[in-house]
Design a protein around this motif. Structure first.
Motif, PDB file in Angstrom:
ATOM      1  N   HIS A  11       0.832  -1.197   0.000  1.00 37.02           N
ATOM      2  CA  HIS A  11       0.000   0.000   0.000  1.00 37.02           C
ATOM      3  C   HIS A  11       0.869   1.251   0.000  1.00 37.02           C
ATOM      4  O   HIS A  11       1.732   1.402   0.854  1.00 37.02           O
ATOM      5  CB  HIS A  11      -0.902  -0.018   1.244  1.00 37.02           C
ATOM      6  CG  HIS A  11      -1.748   1.203   1.361  1.00 37.02           C
ATOM      7  ND1 HIS A  11      -1.568   2.147   2.340  1.00 37.02           N
ATOM      8  CD2 HIS A  11      -2.760   1.646   0.588  1.00 37.02           C
ATOM      9  CE1 HIS A  11      -2.450   3.106   2.175  1.00 37.02           C
ATOM     10  NE2 HIS A  11      -3.177   2.836   1.117  1.00 37.02           N
ATOM     11  N   ASP A  12       0.630   2.127  -0.964  1.00 40.22           N
ATOM     12  CA  ASP A  12       1.374   3.387  -1.016  1.00 40.22           C
ATOM     13  C   ASP A  12       0.431   4.488  -1.486  1.00 40.22           C
ATOM     14  O   ASP A  12       0.186   4.647  -2.676  1.00 40.22           O
ATOM     15  CB  ASP A  12       2.564   3.252  -1.983  1.00 40.22           C
ATOM     16  CG  ASP A  12       3.364   4.544  -2.071  1.00 40.22           C
ATOM     17  OD1 ASP A  12       3.008   5.527  -1.386  1.00 40.22           O
ATOM     18  OD2 ASP A  12       4.353   4.569  -2.827  1.00 40.22           O
ATOM     19  N   PRO A  13      -0.116   5.256  -0.529  1.00 42.65           N
ATOM     20  CA  PRO A  13      -1.083   6.298  -0.910  1.00 42.65           C
ATOM     21  C   PRO A  13      -0.449   7.415  -1.721  1.00 42.65           C
ATOM     22  O   PRO A  13      -1.161   8.219  -2.325  1.00 42.65           O
ATOM     23  CB  PRO A  13      -1.610   6.807   0.440  1.00 42.65           C
ATOM     24  CG  PRO A  13      -0.578   6.430   1.443  1.00 42.65           C
ATOM     25  CD  PRO A  13       0.111   5.197   0.929  1.00 42.65           C
ATOM     26  N   ALA A  14       0.882   7.464  -1.762  1.00 43.26           N
ATOM     27  CA  ALA A  14       1.547   8.498  -2.565  1.00 43.26           C
ATOM     28  C   ALA A  14       1.740   8.046  -4.008  1.00 43.26           C
ATOM     29  O   ALA A  14       2.126   8.854  -4.862  1.00 43.26           O
ATOM     30  CB  ALA A  14       2.903   8.838  -1.945  1.00 43.26           C
ATOM     31  N   ALA A  15       1.478   6.789  -4.306  1.00 44.09           N
ATOM     32  CA  ALA A  15       1.686   6.299  -5.680  1.00 44.09           C
ATOM     33  C   ALA A  15       0.618   6.881  -6.599  1.00 44.09           C
ATOM     34  O   ALA A  15      -0.561   6.877  -6.266  1.00 44.09           O
ATOM     35  CB  ALA A  15       1.626   4.777  -5.707  1.00 44.09           C
ATOM     36  N   PRO A  16       1.012   7.379  -7.777  1.00 39.95           N
ATOM     37  CA  PRO A  16       0.039   7.978  -8.700  1.00 39.95           C
ATOM     38  C   PRO A  16      -0.975   6.967  -9.231  1.00 39.95           C
ATOM     39  O   PRO A  16      -2.084   7.338  -9.566  1.00 39.95           O
ATOM     40  CB  PRO A  16       0.905   8.502  -9.841  1.00 39.95           C
ATOM     41  CG  PRO A  16       2.301   8.520  -9.319  1.00 39.95           C
ATOM     42  CD  PRO A  16       2.387   7.474  -8.261  1.00 39.95           C
ATOM     43  N   GLY A  75      -5.131  11.256 -15.536  1.00 42.37           N
ATOM     44  CA  GLY A  75      -5.899  12.089 -16.465  1.00 42.37           C
ATOM     45  C   GLY A  75      -5.107  12.320 -17.743  1.00 42.37           C
ATOM     46  O   GLY A  75      -5.006  13.434 -18.232  1.00 42.37           O
ATOM     47  N   TRP A  76      -4.585  11.239 -18.280  1.00 40.82           N
ATOM     48  CA  TRP A  76      -3.720  11.277 -19.453  1.00 40.82           C
ATOM     49  C   TRP A  76      -2.550  12.263 -19.238  1.00 40.82           C
ATOM     50  O   TRP A  76      -2.306  13.166 -19.990  1.00 40.82           O
ATOM     51  CB  TRP A  76      -4.511  11.586 -20.743  1.00 40.82           C
ATOM     52  CG  TRP A  76      -3.765  11.091 -21.957  1.00 40.82           C
ATOM     53  CD1 TRP A  76      -2.919  11.830 -22.738  1.00 40.82           C
ATOM     54  CD2 TRP A  76      -3.743   9.759 -22.494  1.00 40.82           C
ATOM     55  NE1 TRP A  76      -2.362  11.024 -23.714  1.00 40.82           N
ATOM     56  CE2 TRP A  76      -2.853   9.754 -23.596  1.00 40.82           C
ATOM     57  CE3 TRP A  76      -4.373   8.562 -22.147  1.00 40.82           C
ATOM     58  CZ2 TRP A  76      -2.601   8.615 -24.350  1.00 40.82           C
ATOM     59  CZ3 TRP A  76      -4.115   7.427 -22.903  1.00 40.82           C
ATOM     60  CH2 TRP A  76      -3.241   7.465 -23.990  1.00 40.82           C
ATOM     61  N   PHE A  77      -1.841  12.033 -18.106  1.00 35.42           N
ATOM     62  CA  PHE A  77      -0.579  12.725 -17.793  1.00 35.42           C
ATOM     63  C   PHE A  77      -0.746  14.237 -17.612  1.00 35.42           C
ATOM     64  O   PHE A  77       0.145  15.005 -17.944  1.00 35.42           O
ATOM     65  CB  PHE A  77       0.484  12.413 -18.878  1.00 35.42           C
ATOM     66  CG  PHE A  77       0.604  10.944 -19.146  1.00 35.42           C
ATOM     67  CD1 PHE A  77       1.277  10.121 -18.267  1.00 35.42           C
ATOM     68  CD2 PHE A  77      -0.017  10.374 -20.253  1.00 35.42           C
ATOM     69  CE1 PHE A  77       1.356   8.747 -18.500  1.00 35.42           C
ATOM     70  CE2 PHE A  77       0.054   9.005 -20.490  1.00 35.42           C
ATOM     71  CZ  PHE A  77       0.740   8.190 -19.613  1.00 35.42           C
ATOM     72  N   ARG A  78      -1.922  14.635 -17.059  1.00 32.06           N
ATOM     73  CA  ARG A  78      -2.139  16.066 -16.835  1.00 32.06           C
ATOM     74  C   ARG A  78      -2.165  16.424 -15.358  1.00 32.06           C
ATOM     75  O   ARG A  78      -1.895  17.566 -14.991  1.00 32.06           O
ATOM     76  CB  ARG A  78      -3.491  16.503 -17.442  1.00 32.06           C
ATOM     77  CG  ARG A  78      -3.521  16.535 -18.962  1.00 32.06           C
ATOM     78  CD  ARG A  78      -4.944  16.739 -19.436  1.00 32.06           C
ATOM     79  NE  ARG A  78      -5.808  15.707 -18.847  1.00 32.06           N
ATOM     80  CZ  ARG A  78      -7.108  15.840 -18.653  1.00 32.06           C
ATOM     81  NH1 ARG A  78      -7.723  16.954 -18.975  1.00 32.06           N
ATOM     82  NH2 ARG A  78      -7.803  14.849 -18.127  1.00 32.06           N
ATOM     83  N   TRP A 133       6.358   9.683 -15.867  1.00 34.48           N
ATOM     84  CA  TRP A 133       6.862  10.060 -17.206  1.00 34.48           C
ATOM     85  C   TRP A 133       7.922   9.063 -17.678  1.00 34.48           C
ATOM     86  O   TRP A 133       7.935   8.662 -18.847  1.00 34.48           O
ATOM     87  CB  TRP A 133       7.475  11.466 -17.172  1.00 34.48           C
ATOM     88  CG  TRP A 133       6.482  12.593 -17.098  1.00 34.48           C
ATOM     89  CD1 TRP A 133       6.337  13.482 -16.070  1.00 34.48           C
ATOM     90  CD2 TRP A 133       5.506  12.976 -18.085  1.00 34.48           C
ATOM     91  NE1 TRP A 133       5.337  14.380 -16.355  1.00 34.48           N
ATOM     92  CE2 TRP A 133       4.817  14.109 -17.579  1.00 34.48           C
ATOM     93  CE3 TRP A 133       5.151  12.478 -19.347  1.00 34.48           C
ATOM     94  CZ2 TRP A 133       3.792  14.745 -18.282  1.00 34.48           C
ATOM     95  CZ3 TRP A 133       4.126  13.120 -20.050  1.00 34.48           C
ATOM     96  CH2 TRP A 133       3.465  14.231 -19.521  1.00 34.48           C
ATOM     97  N   ALA A 134       8.800   8.658 -16.750  1.00 36.68           N
ATOM     98  CA  ALA A 134       9.888   7.746 -17.138  1.00 36.68           C
ATOM     99  C   ALA A 134       9.327   6.393 -17.571  1.00 36.68           C
ATOM    100  O   ALA A 134       9.754   5.831 -18.590  1.00 36.68           O
ATOM    101  CB  ALA A 134      10.867   7.585 -15.977  1.00 36.68           C
TER     102      ALA A 134
END
Ligand SMILES: [Mn+2]
Length: 336
Positions: free
Chosen positions: A129-134, A168-171, A180-181
């Motif tokens: 669990h990682d709530p910071a993960a996008p 949101g499609w990288f927005r 991005w990487a």
């Protein structure tokens, strides 16, 4: 708290892995499941995806999604040594699968990035669990890397879908350097991002565009322009030959209004009144959604009212709660 290393050890030992996710699986949920199901099916290990219901209709033409079977209430769960649930840590969000999963007594593992409710922690034998993960897809990708797996073309597209869906499609602000990487790596491995966009995001029925127009046309600004609220009921939609299965496009339009910090779209799905909330400021819409029995993330959350709720009364109660939340965080009243 368990982490990826405990989980990877358990996965290595498992021969039959059953994968599942939350109701109405979205791109992150289904993408994570397909990525793991494809990547883990090596060394004689068998994987199977079983969803509680139909995924987000936009995913209907995403071919790898056909790897996912739907659970028919009453049927027995497939034999498995380990259940791996992606993109929710709440067993209740497994819908019709929640009860058979509880009753099976099989080990349960969860890979998720939603805020973890204390009451849900005990439901999992293993928790990554990682709530910071996008996106959960990013956690799934890291797990596959830890296991030394080599994702195939379908798994790479699934990973890209997961990232694109939850950013949101990288927005959105969660589009981190790691996102991005990885997106660049996946395109380098052959993912056709434009084809995926067409197949998943450009397949709205005409009636849905009319629904977006109807909802957006009637939106109101409150709290001095900091809150944008749109509400459209099933009768108005039906009269216009319109539908609004997803609020995403309306949310995007409202969020693009200068000065708006919180947006809410109240609509109906399958006879239930529901709301989708987004924040681009300090208001925690997950907290607001939870106060109505819903949930999600800090900046994106949703809720569904009990059957029979009056849409106008629901919208008014939600607007009041959001105005209170905006007042509590302060700010507004003009930008410097
Ligand atoms: Mn997600």
């Amino acid at each position: 708290m368990t982490g990826p290393s405990d989980l990877s050890a358990r996965i290595r030992a498992a021969r039959r892995i059953l994968l599942s996710g939350h109701q109405r699986a979205d791109g992150d949920c289904l993408g994570s499941l397909v990525l793991l199901a494809r990547s883990l099916a090596v060394d004689g290990r068998r994987t199977r995806i079983l969803l509680p219901d139909e995924p987000d209709p936009r995913l209907r033409d995403w071919p790898p999604g056909r790897l996912a079977a739907r659970y028919r209430p009453g049927e027995a769960l497939p034999e498995h040594d380990l259940l791996l649930v992606c993109d929710t840590s709440s067993l209740a969000r497994l819908g019709a699968l929640a009860e058979p999963v509880r009753a099976s007594g099989r080990p349960r593992a969860c890979i998720d990035h939603h805020p973890l409710a204390a009451a849900d922690r005990g439901d999992w034998d293993l928790l990554c669990h990682d709530p910071a993960a996008p996106a959960t897809g990013l956690l799934a990708w890291r797990l596959a890397a830890t296991l030394g797996l080599e994702p195939d073309a379908a798994a790479c597209e699934a990973a890209f879908l997961a990232l694109a869906a939850d950013t949101g499609w990288f927005r959105h602000a969660n589009t981190s350097p790691e996102v991005w990487a990885l997106a660049a790596e996946l395109v380098g491995r052959g993912v056709d991002s434009a084809a995926l966009y067409r197949r998943v995001w450009q397949r709205l029925p005409a009636a849905a565009v009319r629904g977006v127009g109807l909802a957006a046309a009637g939106f109101e600004l409150r709290a001095g322009g900091r809150l944008a609220l749109a509400a459209v009921g099933p009768e108005r939609l039906a009269a216009a030959g319109a539908e609004l299965a997803d609020a995403d496009e309306v949310l995007d339009l409202l969020r693009s209004v200068a000065g708006v910090e919180v947006v809410a779209v109240v609509h109906a799905r399958a006879g239930r009144v529901r709301a989708s909330l987004r924040s681009r400021g300090p208001v925690d819409v997950n907290e607001v959604a939870r106060s109505f029995g819903g949930g999600g993330h800090r900046n994106a959350a949703g809720l569904t009212w009990p059957p029979g709720t009056d849409p106008a009364a629901a919208a008014a109660a939600l607007a009041d709660r959001l105005e209170t939340a905006l007042a509590a965080v302060g700010g507004g009243g003009g930008n410097p």
